[in-house]
Design a protein around this motif. Structure first.
Motif, mmCIF file in Angstrom:
data_model
loop_
_atom_site.group_PDB
_atom_site.id
_atom_site.type_symbol
_atom_site.label_atom_id
_atom_site.label_comp_id
_atom_site.label_asym_id
_atom_site.label_seq_id
_atom_site.Cartn_x
_atom_site.Cartn_y
_atom_site.Cartn_z
ATOM 1 N N UNK A 183 -47.655 -55.523 -31.344
ATOM 2 C CA UNK A 183 -48.730 -56.268 -30.744
ATOM 3 C C UNK A 183 -48.360 -56.645 -29.271
ATOM 4 N N UNK A 184 -46.896 -56.847 -29.050
ATOM 5 C CA UNK A 184 -46.711 -57.701 -27.853
ATOM 6 C C UNK A 184 -46.005 -56.723 -26.534
ATOM 7 N N UNK A 185 -45.114 -55.793 -27.153
ATOM 8 C CA UNK A 185 -44.724 -54.887 -25.881
ATOM 9 C C UNK A 185 -45.638 -53.618 -25.367
ATOM 10 N N UNK A 186 -45.726 -52.798 -26.400
ATOM 11 C CA UNK A 186 -46.573 -51.733 -25.825
ATOM 12 C C UNK A 186 -47.735 -52.063 -25.005
ATOM 13 N N UNK A 187 -48.475 -53.155 -25.400
ATOM 14 C CA UNK A 187 -49.727 -53.368 -24.819
ATOM 15 C C UNK A 187 -49.443 -53.956 -23.322
ATOM 16 N N UNK A 188 -48.455 -54.381 -23.545
ATOM 17 C CA UNK A 188 -47.977 -54.745 -21.769
ATOM 18 C C UNK A 188 -48.325 -53.743 -20.680
ATOM 19 N N UNK A 189 -47.914 -52.404 -21.129
ATOM 20 C CA UNK A 189 -48.152 -51.350 -20.317
ATOM 21 C C UNK A 189 -49.589 -51.294 -19.780
ATOM 22 N N UNK A 247 -54.019 -48.533 -33.549
ATOM 23 C CA UNK A 247 -54.780 -48.421 -32.269
ATOM 24 C C UNK A 247 -55.495 -49.751 -31.917
ATOM 25 N N UNK A 248 -56.035 -50.383 -32.943
ATOM 26 C CA UNK A 248 -56.763 -51.751 -32.290
ATOM 27 C C UNK A 248 -55.588 -52.540 -31.981
ATOM 28 N N UNK A 249 -54.553 -52.807 -32.734
ATOM 29 C CA UNK A 249 -53.287 -53.656 -32.214
ATOM 30 C C UNK A 249 -52.816 -53.354 -30.954
ATOM 31 N N UNK A 250 -52.885 -52.083 -30.390
ATOM 32 C CA UNK A 250 -52.286 -51.678 -29.010
ATOM 33 C C UNK A 250 -53.407 -52.223 -28.161
ATOM 34 N N UNK A 251 -54.567 -52.139 -28.406
ATOM 35 C CA UNK A 251 -55.504 -52.476 -27.258
ATOM 36 C C UNK A 251 -55.933 -53.947 -27.414
ATOM 37 N N UNK A 252 -55.918 -54.557 -28.455
ATOM 38 C CA UNK A 252 -56.147 -55.800 -28.766
ATOM 39 C C UNK A 252 -55.240 -56.698 -27.906
ATOM 40 N N UNK A 253 -53.804 -56.205 -28.178
ATOM 41 C CA UNK A 253 -52.615 -57.066 -27.720
ATOM 42 C C UNK A 253 -52.718 -57.199 -26.310
ATOM 43 N N UNK A 254 -53.148 -56.329 -25.409
ATOM 44 C CA UNK A 254 -53.383 -56.648 -23.953
ATOM 45 C C UNK A 254 -54.550 -57.365 -23.788
ATOM 46 N N UNK A 255 -55.716 -57.268 -24.347
ATOM 47 C CA UNK A 255 -56.945 -58.040 -24.285
ATOM 48 C C UNK A 255 -56.566 -59.416 -24.694
ATOM 49 N N UNK A 302 -48.280 -61.655 -14.860
ATOM 50 C CA UNK A 302 -47.215 -62.686 -15.343
ATOM 51 C C UNK A 302 -47.569 -63.713 -16.382
ATOM 52 N N UNK A 303 -48.666 -64.494 -16.070
ATOM 53 C CA UNK A 303 -49.049 -65.152 -17.146
ATOM 54 C C UNK A 303 -49.357 -64.630 -18.609
ATOM 55 N N UNK A 304 -49.927 -63.376 -18.421
ATOM 56 C CA UNK A 304 -50.330 -62.744 -19.932
ATOM 57 C C UNK A 304 -48.964 -62.397 -20.655
#
Length: 439
Positions: A361-367, A106-114, A135-137
């Motif tokens: 850490x990279x792709x799911x958080x993009x959502x 859970x932490x990795x999912x939310x932290x990735x977007x942050x 786009x930059x993110x």
């Protein structure tokens, strides 16, 4: 040949010969300093300076001492036992595995977007006619992924050294530029608690530089090739460099907050966007060059934290998966040193679990960049995150006072006092964070 005990001591030897501490070995501390202080930490320090001037400077110094104690304990566990931190947690019972498994997902999912959003903010300010924030993110996330995926620890450490150099020079330059009041700064070293400052004080002591990356420090120590207790003095010097550097950041940001914001009653936007506000204040007062330099430092801070988490937490996750795989395969490996040696040899960085967590850490958080964070996820992330630092401090206290650690490398009185104090502090902060969640 004498049999190794896994703690740097061999049968027939009462005490190993410790290597001499030298600046030429410093490295993992640079990585943890570049990773542990993110944009949110800078904003928290700025706000403390804007509200209370230099009055809470003493709390920032104590905070650095607390972090030195925690990171030293993490590194000492890895070196003294020849086992990774997750192996230590596993020895305390299955409850640690359940907690870490849920937390890291859970932490990795939310932290990735942050982390991606935080890295993108200064780029949008630097290039207002360029791509959008989202786009930059996404580009920052992909760049972090590619860098960690294709490089090993040695290259990663060099890149983080560049990041820390940029942060250090830029933040210190801005602090000098705003002309600190040295008299008030010295007075701020005397402990005092103005009205309404208790939570800010606890946050400065416990929050700045205090994240899961402190647990990753032991893994970076092993990645450097330090695998036994002979490296203890080297690790301790490295750790002090890390948190003295962190202390300089915190003091510099408090100076900026006290001089630019406290004296003029300027309020910042909450969260990372507060640093964009500060950039505008700097531009009004010192011109575009200083403001843009600060935004570059903001980017270095955010992207350095992103790269550090992408590497360090992926190492921890890979170790977590490998330990469970061995246990289920009937190879619990009483010789825990093998796990440490595999980290040192770079095998974890090439493993499928390491790369799988990088992708997580990279792709799911993009959502999440395109959606508001779901209410339940915000609550789970906040609760799990709040519990991590007390979990780390109290489990280290347990591990380093038990037979799991060789007698001569267990905690002394000072270490026990510091870890117990840190555990209590983080429990108080944990309760406060949970209370502040949008229930």
């Amino acid at each position: 040949m004498a049999e190794s005990t896994g703690s740097g001591t061999t049968a027939g030897e009462a005490e190993p010969r410790l290597r001499k501490a030298s600046w030429k070995y410093v490295g993992p501390g640079i990585v943890v300093a570049a990773t542990g202080v993110g944009a949110g930490d800078l904003v928290a320090t700025l706000i403390a300076g804007s509200k209370f001037g230099y009055t809470l400077l003493w709390a920032a110094i104590i905070g650095c001492l607390v972090k030195i104690s925690l990171a030293e304990a993490t590194g000492r566990w890895h070196l003294a036992t020849g086992r990774t931190l997750f192996e230590g947690w596993r020895s305390l019972g299955q409850w640690t595995t359940y907690y870490f498994a849920v937390y890291v997902v859970i932490w990795g999912f939310v932290y990735g977007a942050t982390a991606m959003s935080s890295s993108a903010l200064p780029l949008v300010a630097l290039f207002p006619d360029g791509p959008s924030l989202k786009t930059w993110a996404i580009l920052c996330g992909l760049l972090g992924l590619a860098f960690v995926w294709f490089n090993r620890y040695a290259v990663f450490e060099k890149a983080m050294t560049v990041v820390i150099g940029m942060k250090f020079l830029i933040v210190v330059y801005v602090a000098i530029r705003v002309a600190p009041d040295l008299g008030n700064a010295v007075a701020g070293l005397v402990p005092a608690l103005p009205d309404g400052s208790l939570l800010y004080t606890l946050g400065l002591i416990g929050g700045v530089g205090g994240t899961i990356t402190m647990a990753a420090y032991g893994y970076w120590v092993n990645s450097k090739g330090w695998t036994d207790i002979t490296w203890l003095k080297v690790m301790r010097l490295d750790n002090r460099v890390a948190y003295i550097t962190t202390g300089v950041f915190v003091v510099a940001m408090m100076i900026i907050g006290a001089e630019l914001l406290h004296s003029t009653n300027i309020a910042l936007t909450s969260g990372d966007r507060g640093l964009i506000d500060l950039g505008k204040v700097l531009e009004d007062k010192f011109g575009a060059v200083t403001a843009n330099l600060f935004l570059v430092g903001f980017f270095a801070t955010s992207f350095g934290a992103l790269m550090g988490v992408w590497h360090g937490v992926s190492l921890m996750f890979a170790d977590f998966v490998e330990r469970l795989r061995r246990e289920r395969g009937g190879a619990a490996a009483a010789d825990g040193g093998n796990m440490v040696e595999e980290v040192a040899a770079g095998r974890r960085e090439k493993s499928a679990p390491f790369r799988a967590y990088l992708l997580w850490l990279t792709f799911p958080p993009m959502g999440l960049l395109f959606l508001d964070e779901p209410f339940g996820l915000v609550i789970a992330y906040g609760v799990l995150g709040a519990f991590f630092m007390p979990f780390l401090a109290l489990t280290l206290l347990w591990l380093l006072n038990s037979s799991r650690t060789p007698q001569q490398w267990r905690n002394g009185i000072l270490s026990n006092v510091m870890l117990a104090g840190a555990g209590l502090l983080f429990l108080v902060l944990c309760v406060q964070q949970v209370r502040d969640l949008p229930w």
